[in-house]
Design a protein around this motif. Structure first.
Motif, PDB file in Angstrom:
ATOM      1  N   ARG A  39      -5.014  -8.886   5.966  1.00 25.95           N
ATOM      2  CA  ARG A  39      -4.348  -9.819   4.652  1.00 25.95           C
ATOM      3  C   ARG A  39      -4.323  -8.820   3.570  1.00 25.95           C
ATOM      4  O   ARG A  39      -3.404  -8.171   3.185  1.00 25.95           O
ATOM      5  CB  ARG A  39      -4.741 -11.328   3.988  1.00 25.95           C
ATOM      6  CG  ARG A  39      -4.435 -11.542   2.915  1.00 25.95           C
ATOM      7  CD  ARG A  39      -4.444 -12.652   2.865  1.00 25.95           C
ATOM      8  NE  ARG A  39      -6.343 -11.992   1.866  1.00 25.95           N
ATOM      9  CZ  ARG A  39      -7.245 -12.748   1.580  1.00 25.95           C
ATOM     10  NH1 ARG A  39      -6.886 -13.898   1.577  1.00 25.95           N
ATOM     11  NH2 ARG A  39      -8.439 -11.789   0.781  1.00 25.95           N
ATOM     12  N   ASP A  40      -5.257  -8.277   3.426  1.00 26.72           N
ATOM     13  CA  ASP A  40      -5.426  -7.250   2.377  1.00 26.72           C
ATOM     14  C   ASP A  40      -4.743  -5.932   3.005  1.00 26.72           C
ATOM     15  O   ASP A  40      -3.771  -5.277   1.641  1.00 26.72           O
ATOM     16  CB  ASP A  40      -6.624  -7.055   1.866  1.00 26.72           C
ATOM     17  CG  ASP A  40      -8.000  -8.041   1.463  1.00 26.72           C
ATOM     18  OD1 ASP A  40      -7.198  -9.014   0.835  1.00 26.72           O
ATOM     19  OD2 ASP A  40      -9.137  -7.856   1.635  1.00 26.72           O
ATOM     20  N   ALA A  41      -5.128  -5.735   4.104  1.00 27.13           N
ATOM     21  CA  ALA A  41      -3.792  -4.553   5.037  1.00 27.13           C
ATOM     22  C   ALA A  41      -2.461  -4.835   4.600  1.00 27.13           C
ATOM     23  O   ALA A  41      -1.434  -3.888   3.768  1.00 27.13           O
ATOM     24  CB  ALA A  41      -4.021  -4.007   5.880  1.00 27.13           C
ATOM     25  N   VAL A  42      -2.223  -5.499   4.766  1.00 28.77           N
ATOM     26  CA  VAL A  42      -0.554  -6.369   4.460  1.00 28.77           C
ATOM     27  C   VAL A  42       0.000  -6.137   2.891  1.00 28.77           C
ATOM     28  O   VAL A  42       0.850  -5.553   2.631  1.00 28.77           O
ATOM     29  CB  VAL A  42      -0.345  -7.679   5.277  1.00 28.77           C
ATOM     30  CG1 VAL A  42       0.500  -8.108   5.211  1.00 28.77           C
ATOM     31  CG2 VAL A  42      -0.592  -7.521   7.078  1.00 28.77           C
ATOM     32  N   LYS A  43      -1.396  -7.152   1.837  1.00 33.98           N
ATOM     33  CA  LYS A  43      -0.745  -7.131   1.312  1.00 33.98           C
ATOM     34  C   LYS A  43      -1.031  -5.863   0.157  1.00 33.98           C
ATOM     35  O   LYS A  43       0.587  -5.147  -0.636  1.00 33.98           O
ATOM     36  CB  LYS A  43      -1.819  -7.714   0.516  1.00 33.98           C
ATOM     37  CG  LYS A  43      -1.942  -8.521  -0.003  1.00 33.98           C
ATOM     38  CD  LYS A  43      -3.110  -9.945  -0.628  1.00 33.98           C
ATOM     39  CE  LYS A  43      -2.636 -11.274  -0.546  1.00 33.98           C
ATOM     40  NZ  LYS A  43      -3.731 -11.214  -1.587  1.00 33.98           N
ATOM     41  N   ARG A  44      -1.238  -4.593   0.546  1.00 32.57           N
ATOM     42  CA  ARG A  44      -1.059  -3.210   0.102  1.00 32.57           C
ATOM     43  C   ARG A  44      -0.322  -2.322   0.784  1.00 32.57           C
ATOM     44  O   ARG A  44       0.263  -1.701   0.444  1.00 32.57           O
ATOM     45  CB  ARG A  44      -3.057  -2.027   1.124  1.00 32.57           C
ATOM     46  CG  ARG A  44      -3.857  -2.291  -0.464  1.00 32.57           C
ATOM     47  CD  ARG A  44      -5.158  -0.869   0.123  1.00 32.57           C
ATOM     48  NE  ARG A  44      -5.233  -1.297   1.660  1.00 32.57           N
ATOM     49  CZ  ARG A  44      -6.264  -1.811   1.794  1.00 32.57           C
ATOM     50  NH1 ARG A  44      -7.172  -2.950   1.746  1.00 32.57           N
ATOM     51  NH2 ARG A  44      -6.435  -1.346   3.453  1.00 32.57           N
ATOM     52  N   GLN A  45       0.253  -2.862   1.804  1.00 30.64           N
ATOM     53  CA  GLN A  45       1.555  -2.145   2.525  1.00 30.64           C
ATOM     54  C   GLN A  45       2.759  -2.791   1.345  1.00 30.64           C
ATOM     55  O   GLN A  45       4.005  -2.349   1.089  1.00 30.64           O
ATOM     56  CB  GLN A  45       1.661  -2.335   3.701  1.00 30.64           C
ATOM     57  CG  GLN A  45       0.722  -1.323   4.900  1.00 30.64           C
ATOM     58  CD  GLN A  45       0.856  -2.147   6.567  1.00 30.64           C
ATOM     59  OE1 GLN A  45       1.315  -3.582   6.254  1.00 30.64           O
ATOM     60  NE2 GLN A  45       1.041  -1.644   6.888  1.00 30.64           N
ATOM     61  N   LEU A  46       2.346  -3.705   0.999  1.00 32.30           N
ATOM     62  CA  LEU A  46       3.766  -4.380  -0.167  1.00 32.30           C
ATOM     63  C   LEU A  46       3.814  -3.869  -0.735  1.00 32.30           C
ATOM     64  O   LEU A  46       4.798  -3.704  -1.471  1.00 32.30           O
ATOM     65  CB  LEU A  46       3.532  -6.321   0.628  1.00 32.30           C
ATOM     66  CG  LEU A  46       3.911  -7.531  -0.328  1.00 32.30           C
ATOM     67  CD1 LEU A  46       5.861  -6.583   0.532  1.00 32.30           C
ATOM     68  CD2 LEU A  46       4.395  -8.508  -0.323  1.00 32.30           C
ATOM     69  N   GLU A  47       2.359  -4.508  -1.466  1.00 28.98           N
ATOM     70  CA  GLU A  47       2.715  -3.073  -3.126  1.00 28.98           C
ATOM     71  C   GLU A  47       3.635  -1.808  -2.875  1.00 28.98           C
ATOM     72  O   GLU A  47       4.248  -1.232  -3.169  1.00 28.98           O
ATOM     73  CB  GLU A  47       1.186  -3.322  -3.601  1.00 28.98           C
ATOM     74  CG  GLU A  47       0.980  -4.321  -3.821  1.00 28.98           C
ATOM     75  CD  GLU A  47      -0.568  -4.673  -4.438  1.00 28.98           C
ATOM     76  OE1 GLU A  47      -1.293  -3.568  -4.324  1.00 28.98           O
ATOM     77  OE2 GLU A  47      -0.738  -5.780  -4.079  1.00 28.98           O
ATOM     78  N   GLU A  48       2.729  -1.177  -1.569  1.00 26.74           N
ATOM     79  CA  GLU A  48       3.174   0.234  -1.388  1.00 26.74           C
ATOM     80  C   GLU A  48       4.825   0.231  -1.197  1.00 26.74           C
ATOM     81  O   GLU A  48       5.983   1.155  -2.169  1.00 26.74           O
ATOM     82  CB  GLU A  48       2.835   0.849  -0.829  1.00 26.74           C
ATOM     83  CG  GLU A  48       1.345   1.117  -0.700  1.00 26.74           C
ATOM     84  CD  GLU A  48       0.555   2.007   0.585  1.00 26.74           C
ATOM     85  OE1 GLU A  48       1.204   2.268   1.993  1.00 26.74           O
ATOM     86  OE2 GLU A  48      -0.541   2.500   0.017  1.00 26.74           O
TER      87      GLU A  48
END
Length: 193
Positions: A29-38
């Protein structure tokens, strides 16, 4: 009761066996959040760049359009022997003209031959503005087909003056242009196929 507790424990074990470790899920979940923010940051950067380019384009057009209109108007006034004294060009290169009585009209008001003269005047103005002093060659392929003899003579006068700055190639399927150039006393080189 013991039997029910054992059955519940088996159900819990089956459900837990199907699911992933909560720590792993949290990491994903945290990795997907980072990708979304980028991706959002890149999108905002692209949007800012697009808005900047659009603003610069509109500003350039607003500065260029009046100059193009003024130049095209001069060419068109000569091409129409003063019948139309100005030609305004907006940022979309749409043209509006003013006749000798001061009446403004859309370019679509013109006959086919006069409209061709207006568009040729616009092309000459754009060439002059963007390639000033560069002596860019102009290639006109059957550009006078809808002009009557009177308009052809006027337009060739405009082109004769332009030929001092630019090399002009007239591709024609009749001898009408050559005959008119001879009458005007314009120097030219004829090549036949």
């Amino acid at each position: 009761m013991g039997e029910k507790a054992a059955e519940t424990q088996r159900s819990i074990a089956v459900i837990e066996g199907r699911g992933a470790d909560p720590g792993v899920l949290t990491g994903k979940r945290d990795a997907v959040k980072r990708q979304l923010e980028e991706a959002r940051a890149r999108f905002e950067a692209y949007e800012a760049a697009r808005a900047g380019i659009e603003e610069a384009s509109n500003q350039m057009k607003s500065l260029v359009s009046p100059r193009v209109g003024e130049m095209a108007g001069k060419y068109f006034a000569v091409a129409t022997e003063g019948k139309y004294r100005s030609l305004a060009v907006d940022t979309r290169l749409a043209m509006e003209l003013q006749d000798e009585n001061g009446v403004s009209r859309d370019c679509d008001y013109l006959s086919a031959g006069a409209k061709d003269s207006a568009y040729l005047s616009l092309r000459l103005a754009l060439t002059e503005l963007f390639y000033e002093g560069a002596g860019m060659p102009l290639v006109l392929d059957d550009a006078f087909g809808r002009l009557d003899d009177h308009r052809l003579t006027a337009m060739l006068k405009v082109l004769s003056a332009t030929a001092e700055k630019h090399q002009i190639f007239l591709l024609c399927c009749t001898d009408r242009e050559e005959t008119t150039l001879q009458k005007l006393g314009t120097k030219y080189t004829a090549l036949g196929i």
